[in-house]
Design an enzyme around this catalytic site. Sequence first.
Site, PDB file in Angstrom:
ATOM      1  CG  ASP A  41      -2.191   0.815   0.974  1.00 41.38           C
ATOM      2  OD1 ASP A  41      -3.221   0.573   1.610  1.00 41.38           O
ATOM      3  OD2 ASP A  41      -2.126   1.715   0.111  1.00 41.38           O
TER       4      ASP A  41
HETATM    5  C1  GLC Z   1      -4.430   4.181  -0.044  1.00 43.67           C
HETATM    6  C2  GLC Z   1      -5.347   3.044   0.366  1.00 43.67           C
HETATM    7  C3  GLC Z   1      -5.499   1.988  -0.697  1.00 43.67           C
HETATM    8  C4  GLC Z   1      -5.438   2.651  -2.052  1.00 43.67           C
HETATM    9  C5  GLC Z   1      -4.012   3.137  -2.236  1.00 43.67           C
HETATM   10  C6  GLC Z   1      -3.789   3.848  -3.580  1.00 43.67           C
HETATM   11  O1  GLC Z   1      -3.641   4.584   1.038  1.00 43.67           O
HETATM   12  O2  GLC Z   1      -5.051   2.389   1.594  1.00 43.67           O
HETATM   13  O3  GLC Z   1      -6.747   1.322  -0.448  1.00 43.67           O
HETATM   14  O4  GLC Z   1      -5.785   1.742  -3.071  1.00 43.67           O
HETATM   15  O5  GLC Z   1      -3.604   3.997  -1.183  1.00 43.67           O
HETATM   16  O6  GLC Z   1      -4.490   5.051  -3.592  1.00 43.67           O
END
Ligand code: GLC
Length: 741
Positions: free
Chosen positions: A267
Site C-alpha cells: 500500500d
Molecule cells: C491508499 C489506500 C489503498 C489505495 C491506495 C492507492 O492509502 O489504503 O486502499 O488503493 O492507497 O491510492
Amino acid sequence: MKHKEIVELLSEMTIEEKIGQMVQISGDIFLSEDTSRILTGPLHDLHLSKEKVYHVGSVLNIVGAERVKKVQDEYLSKSRLKIPLLFMDDIINGYKIAFPIPIAQGCSWNTKAIKEMTKISAMESSIAGANVNFSPMVDLSRDARWGRMMESIGGEDPLLGEIYAKTIVKAYQGKNLSDIGKIASCVKHIAAYGAVEAGRDYNTVDMSEREFRQYYLPPYKAAIEAGAEMLMTSFNILNGIPSTVNKWLIQEVIRKELGFKGIVISDYGAIKETITHGYSANETEAAKNAINAGVDIDMMSSIYANHLKDLCLENQEIEKKVNESVLRILTLKNKLGLFENPYGNANQTKEKIYLMNSSNLEKAKKLTQETFVLLKNKNHVLPLEKNKKIALIGPYIDNIGITGSWSMFSDRTKNGTILDIFKEKMGSQVLYAKGCEILRQEEINKILSADGLPTVHVENEAQREQDMIVSAIQTAKKADIILLALGEHYRQSGEACSRSNIALPENQIQLINELYILSKPIVLILFNGRPIELNKIEEKLDAILEVWFPGTTGAKAIVEMLFGEENPSGKLTMSFPQNVGQCPVYYNHYNTGRPHHDNLRYVSRYQDIPTESLYPFGYGLSYCDFKYTQIHLNKHKMRKNETITVTVKIENQSDYAGYEVIQLYIQDLYGSVVRPVKELKAFKKEYFKPHEIKYIHFDIDLPMLKFWNEKLEFVAESGEFKVFVGGDSVNVLEDRFELWI
Ligand code: GLC
C-alpha cells in the site's frame, strides 16, 4: 508476446531497469511540462532521480484516455526497451458513473447486481485506459468506528466476503485481460486490516491464527481462487509484524498455501513505514525485509528504487527475487496486451459514446435501489401517497455530494438531487427547507485542515442555525409528512476517517427534535458510510431508509422507492450498534459462559444499553409483509457424505410484489473450540408476487459445517447443530439436527 520473449526481455534488462519495474509513483509527473519543478517537489520527497523516474514500471492516479496516452508517450519516449507503463487506479465504486459505495453494494445480497455494476465500471475504466483497479476491498469489518467500513463489500460476514470477492474479481477480469472492458483486479488489503484495534485506522491488529483463518482470510482466499491478478498489502501489523514485510503471511499463506502467482503490491508508502512501525531499522533493511517477504511493487516510496540494487550486488538471492518479481510484472503487462498496444483499451471515441450513457445510468438506478435498506416503517408510512403534502427538509435534499469519498473520477455535477427529482414529479409546488447544514463549521474545518485546505470562519453560526430550524418548522407545518434527508458528510468515512462518535451531528439531532414536536410523521433518508448510532432518535422517526452514499443515480433511485415504484430489498451486512460503546458488535459472536439474559445481573451485558444490536446483520424491511411460517428438515441425522434439505414456507401477506433475502444460519452447539451462536451458510433472493406463498429449499452439506479447530485443521466434528432460517439473523425459525461422522 510469447512467454519466452518476456523471459528474453528480462535478460536484456539492466538491474536499474529491473528495479524500476518494481516502483510505482503518481503519474502526474509525466504530465508536467517542467519535470525539474516536479523533481524538486513531490518526487524530491521521494528522493527519486529523473533517471529512476523514467524506469518506473507503473503509475497510479492517472486515468482518462487522453491523459493515459500522453503519459505513456512521454514515458516511452525516454525508455530504452519500450516496456510500457501499467496504469493503476482507485475506481472503488465506479469511474464516471458512481455506483453505491461498497458497503451499500454488499447490502443488495444480489451477486448479479454487483456483477452488473462491476462490469459497467470495468468498461468505463478500460476505455479510459486503466489497466489495474485497486478493488475490491474485502477486509472483514466489524467496528463502525473505522471509516473504511464504507469500502467493505462483505461487511462482518466471511461468506458474503468470499462470494462478493469472487463475483467482482471475475467481473473485472473476465477470461482475457486484454479484451475491452476487462481490467486486472488488485484485491486488498492483505491482511485483516478491518480488525484495527478500537476501529482506529492504521492501528494494530493482533489475533490468533485460528481467528484469522476462520474470519479474515476466506475473502482473500476466494479472490485468489477467482484468479485475482494482484494483492495489496495492508498498513497494519499482523501479530507483531507489518503485513507488508510479513513472510508468514505472504510467503507461507498467500504464495505457498493459497498458490497465489500474481503480483503483490504494497500500500501507499507501506514499505517505508515498516521503519516507523519499528520493524525495519533503516531503509536498506526495509528493502531487504520487503523483497524477502515477497512484495513485488513498492507503491509511492523510494525504498526499492534507492536500496535494492546494492542488496542485489551483495546477495544473488535478492537478485533472483528481483527477477521473479519483474517477470510477474512483465507477465501482467503481457496479459493486458500492452506490448502490442501500450495504450491498452484507452479510446477517446469510445469514451465519448460510452461514459455515463443513459442506458447504463438507467441500469445503475435499478441496481442502486437494490442497495437501500428499509430499517423502519411504522404504520406503513412508506410508500408515500402522491396526494399528501410532503415537506422536504435536510442538507441532503438538494446536495450532489452523495457519491462517497472514493469517487474522485465521477462528475458530481451530473448527480440529480432529491429536490430536482421531486420538482420533476410534483412541479414547483414542492415544500423545501434545508433545515441545517450537514456539519457545523468547526467539524467542516477539521476536514478541511486534514486535507491541507484553509479553514473557514462563519459569522453568527448559532443564529443561522436557529433561523434554518425556524424556516424548516414553518415549512413542515404546511405538510402532512416530513421527508428528512440527513447523515454523515461524505468525508467522514473512507480512509483515515475513524470516529469515536458515530451519532448524527448535534445540529441534525436538534433539527429532528424540533420537528418531532410537530407530531407529524417523519421519514428519515440516511446518508452514511458506516453503521450510525441512531438509538437517541430512532423512536422519533416513523420510517428510516438507509441509502448509504448511493452514487450518481441515487436521488432518482430514492424518490422512486419512496413512492413505491420500487420496493426495498436490501439487508444489512453490518450490525448497527446501540451506540458507539457497543463497538465492535457483530452477529457471529460467541455465546460466552454467561450469555445475556433479561433480569439476570451476572451475565455478559452492559448496564446502560441492550446487549443486542439496534439493527442486526441481515436485517431489512420491505413494503411487503413476509411471514415465515414453517421449517422442515427431511431428516435430523446426517452422515458425512449426506445432505439435509431444509424447507421453509414463506408467505407475502401484502398487496405489494417484492424481493426477500431468505437466509440460512447454522450453530454448532459445541466443538473442540467454541463456535459462534450463528453463521450465515446460504441465502436466496427470491421474488414474491402479492400474496404469493413459496417453499424455499436449502441443502446443508458437510463443507458448511467445517471450521478451524484448535490444531488448525479445517474439519467438521460430530455433534448437534441448530439450523435457523429467516429474513435476518434474529427473527428466525429454528430446528436441530445431528452430524454423525
Ligand atoms: C491508499 C489506500 C489503498 C489505495 C491506495 C492507492 O492509502 O489504503 O486502499 O488503493 O492507497 O491510492
